[in-house]
Design a protein around this motif. Structure first.
Motif, mmCIF file in Angstrom:
data_model
loop_
_atom_site.group_PDB
_atom_site.id
_atom_site.type_symbol
_atom_site.label_atom_id
_atom_site.label_comp_id
_atom_site.label_asym_id
_atom_site.label_seq_id
_atom_site.Cartn_x
_atom_site.Cartn_y
_atom_site.Cartn_z
ATOM 1 N N VAL A 1 -5.856 8.396 53.291
ATOM 2 C CA VAL A 1 -6.483 8.805 54.552
ATOM 3 C C VAL A 1 -7.587 9.834 54.290
ATOM 4 C CG1 VAL A 1 -6.083 10.015 56.740
ATOM 5 C CG2 VAL A 1 -4.449 8.304 55.938
ATOM 6 N N GLU A 2 -7.374 10.728 53.345
ATOM 7 C CA GLU A 2 -8.337 11.808 53.070
ATOM 8 C C GLU A 2 -9.423 11.399 52.087
ATOM 9 O OE1 GLU A 2 -8.637 14.455 54.699
ATOM 10 O OE2 GLU A 2 -6.716 14.522 55.742
ATOM 11 N N ASN A 3 -9.359 10.201 51.536
ATOM 12 C CA ASN A 3 -10.345 9.760 50.546
ATOM 13 C C ASN A 3 -11.753 9.840 51.139
ATOM 14 O OD1 ASN A 3 -11.454 8.810 48.225
ATOM 15 N ND2 ASN A 3 -10.766 6.697 48.477
ATOM 16 N N GLY A 4 -12.628 10.530 50.466
ATOM 17 C CA GLY A 4 -13.997 10.697 50.950
ATOM 18 C C GLY A 4 -14.183 11.903 51.851
ATOM 19 N N PRO B 1 -2.705 6.589 42.149
ATOM 20 C CA PRO B 1 -3.971 5.871 42.383
ATOM 21 C C PRO B 1 -4.329 5.877 43.857
ATOM 22 C CG PRO B 1 -2.194 4.318 41.910
ATOM 23 C CD PRO B 1 -1.612 5.699 41.741
ATOM 24 N N LEU B 2 -5.627 5.978 44.149
ATOM 25 C CA LEU B 2 -6.080 5.990 45.539
ATOM 26 C C LEU B 2 -6.134 4.568 46.081
ATOM 27 C CD1 LEU B 2 -8.951 8.644 45.479
ATOM 28 C CD2 LEU B 2 -6.640 8.891 46.357
ATOM 29 N N ARG B 3 -5.557 4.392 47.263
ATOM 30 C CA ARG B 3 -5.604 3.107 47.948
ATOM 31 C C ARG B 3 -6.636 3.194 49.070
ATOM 32 N NH1 ARG B 3 0.621 2.522 49.579
ATOM 33 N NH2 ARG B 3 1.208 4.257 48.266
ATOM 34 N N SER C 1 -14.550 15.760 53.007
ATOM 35 C CA SER C 1 -15.098 16.974 52.407
ATOM 36 C C SER C 1 -14.374 18.217 52.938
ATOM 37 C CB SER C 1 -16.597 17.081 52.699
ATOM 38 O OG SER C 1 -16.800 17.167 54.100
ATOM 39 N N HIS C 2 -13.392 18.013 53.805
ATOM 40 C CA HIS C 2 -12.636 19.134 54.360
ATOM 41 C C HIS C 2 -11.789 19.767 53.253
ATOM 42 C CE1 HIS C 2 -9.691 21.362 56.738
ATOM 43 N NE2 HIS C 2 -10.606 21.353 57.688
ATOM 44 N N PRO C 3 -11.696 21.104 53.216
ATOM 45 C CA PRO C 3 -10.929 21.761 52.148
ATOM 46 C C PRO C 3 -9.476 21.299 52.046
ATOM 47 C CG PRO C 3 -12.224 23.383 53.349
ATOM 48 C CD PRO C 3 -12.376 22.082 54.071
ATOM 49 N N LEU C 4 -8.815 21.056 53.173
ATOM 50 C CA LEU C 4 -7.426 20.585 53.112
ATOM 51 C C LEU C 4 -7.351 19.152 52.597
ATOM 52 C CD1 LEU C 4 -5.980 22.135 56.386
ATOM 53 C CD2 LEU C 4 -5.833 23.011 54.044
ATOM 54 N N GLY C 5 -8.315 18.328 52.994
ATOM 55 C CA GLY C 5 -8.372 16.957 52.480
ATOM 56 C C GLY C 5 -8.619 16.944 50.985
ATOM 57 N N ARG C 6 -9.512 17.814 50.525
ATOM 58 C CA ARG C 6 -9.792 17.920 49.079
ATOM 59 C C ARG C 6 -8.542 18.368 48.327
ATOM 60 N NH1 ARG C 6 -12.875 14.771 47.760
ATOM 61 N NH2 ARG C 6 -12.672 15.641 45.694
ATOM 62 N N ALA C 7 -7.749 19.269 48.933
ATOM 63 C CA ALA C 7 -6.520 19.744 48.295
ATOM 64 C C ALA C 7 -5.516 18.605 48.128
ATOM 65 C CB ALA C 7 -5.904 20.880 49.110
ATOM 66 N N ILE C 8 -5.412 17.751 49.136
ATOM 67 C CA ILE C 8 -4.503 16.598 49.046
ATOM 68 C C ILE C 8 -4.974 15.647 47.952
ATOM 69 C CG2 ILE C 8 -3.710 14.534 50.286
ATOM 70 C CD1 ILE C 8 -3.745 16.324 52.849
ATOM 71 N N LEU C 9 -6.271 15.394 47.907
ATOM 72 C CA LEU C 9 -6.814 14.487 46.879
ATOM 73 C C LEU C 9 -6.614 15.063 45.473
ATOM 74 C CD1 LEU C 9 -10.073 13.392 48.715
ATOM 75 C CD2 LEU C 9 -8.129 11.934 48.144
ATOM 76 N N GLU C 10 -6.797 16.370 45.313
ATOM 77 C CA GLU C 10 -6.599 16.990 43.999
ATOM 78 C C GLU C 10 -5.144 16.895 43.559
ATOM 79 O OE1 GLU C 10 -8.116 20.980 44.231
ATOM 80 O OE2 GLU C 10 -10.177 20.279 44.558
ATOM 81 N N ARG C 11 -4.213 17.077 44.485
ATOM 82 C CA ARG C 11 -2.786 16.978 44.140
ATOM 83 C C ARG C 11 -2.427 15.543 43.759
ATOM 84 N NH1 ARG C 11 2.242 19.728 44.903
ATOM 85 N NH2 ARG C 11 3.748 18.312 43.971
ATOM 86 N N ALA C 12 -2.972 14.569 44.510
ATOM 87 C CA ALA C 12 -2.694 13.163 44.187
ATOM 88 C C ALA C 12 -3.242 12.819 42.798
ATOM 89 C CB ALA C 12 -3.294 12.246 45.255
ATOM 90 N N GLU C 13 -4.421 13.297 42.490
ATOM 91 C CA GLU C 13 -5.009 13.041 41.178
ATOM 92 C C GLU C 13 -4.184 13.703 40.088
ATOM 93 O OE1 GLU C 13 -9.033 14.277 38.770
ATOM 94 O OE2 GLU C 13 -9.222 13.884 40.927
ATOM 95 N N ALA C 14 -3.734 14.949 40.328
ATOM 96 C CA ALA C 14 -2.923 15.660 39.340
ATOM 97 C C ALA C 14 -1.595 14.953 39.100
ATOM 98 C CB ALA C 14 -2.680 17.093 39.787
ATOM 99 N N ASP C 15 -1.033 14.321 40.137
ATOM 100 C CA ASP C 15 0.237 13.592 40.004
ATOM 101 C C ASP C 15 0.038 12.163 39.520
ATOM 102 O OD1 ASP C 15 1.367 15.898 40.923
ATOM 103 O OD2 ASP C 15 2.186 15.060 42.777
ATOM 104 N N GLY C 16 -1.223 11.782 39.274
ATOM 105 C CA GLY C 16 -1.512 10.430 38.753
ATOM 106 C C GLY C 16 -1.291 9.327 39.765
#
Length: 181
Positions: A155-158, A177-179, A160-175
């Motif tokens: 949902v947050e993919n793309g 994949p973005l759907r 630029s909101h700081p909270l959305g970026r935080a979710i994306l960074e955590r997902a990337e850190a946990d490996g």
């Protein structure tokens, strides 16, 4: 076609600079007290020093050079100049240092209040401590936390909101994949 609705001087940086200038102009409680104190004390100190310099030679026929020197010494010691000058300078310095470090303090009164603080509570998301939020804990009500984080990241993919970026960074850190959303 572009329409300008505000002057170039009305931007975020200009507003921050204006706030800093207003903060420096606002008098702190200590500065106000020192001004009131010096308005009464300084004329008294000057009068007493003048009296010390002039009275003994006129009344008792004492040596003028000695008593003028003593009157000037008293004036130098009794003058609150250092106190009057140092307080506003210290406040302006504190506001400037805070601004350079990214802290906008609204005046000397707020700066003095910060100096009285004995306990500070920080959030655990990193918003205050690091200047950018991060996801620290996950609690999935249905399904796994990994699935929930994957859906939230989709949902947050793309975003630029700081909270959305935080979710994306955590997902990337946990490996995870973005759907597509």
């Amino acid at each position: 076609q572009v329409r300008v609705t505000k002057p170039a001087s009305d931007n975020t940086i200009a507003r921050i600079i204006r706030l800093v200038e207003e903060a420096q102009d606002a008098k702190a409680p200590t500065a106000r007290f020192i001004e009131r104190f010096s308005a009464i004390y300084t004329p008294i100190a000057v009068a007493v020093a003048a009296l010390v310099a002039v009275a003994p030679p006129l009344v008792a026929g004492a040596d003028w050079d000695t008593w003028i020197y003593r009157g000037l010494a008293l004036l130098l010691v009794a003058c609150p100049c250092a106190l009057v000058l140092s307080t506003p300078a210290a406040i302006a310095s504190g506001l400037a240092v805070g601004t350079r470090r990214g802290l906008l303090v609204k005046g000397g009164g707020a700066l003095e209040a910060i100096g009285r603080i004995r306990t500070v509570a920080f959030d655990k998301t990193g918003t205050l401590t690091e200047g950018r939020p991060r996801v620290t804990d996950l609690l999935a009500l249905n399904g796994s936390e990994r699935t929930m984080l994957g859906l939230a990241a989709a949902v947050e993919n793309g975003s630029s909101h700081p909270l959305g970026r935080a979710i994306l960074e955590r997902a990337e850190a946990d490996g995870i994949p973005l759907r597509p959303a």
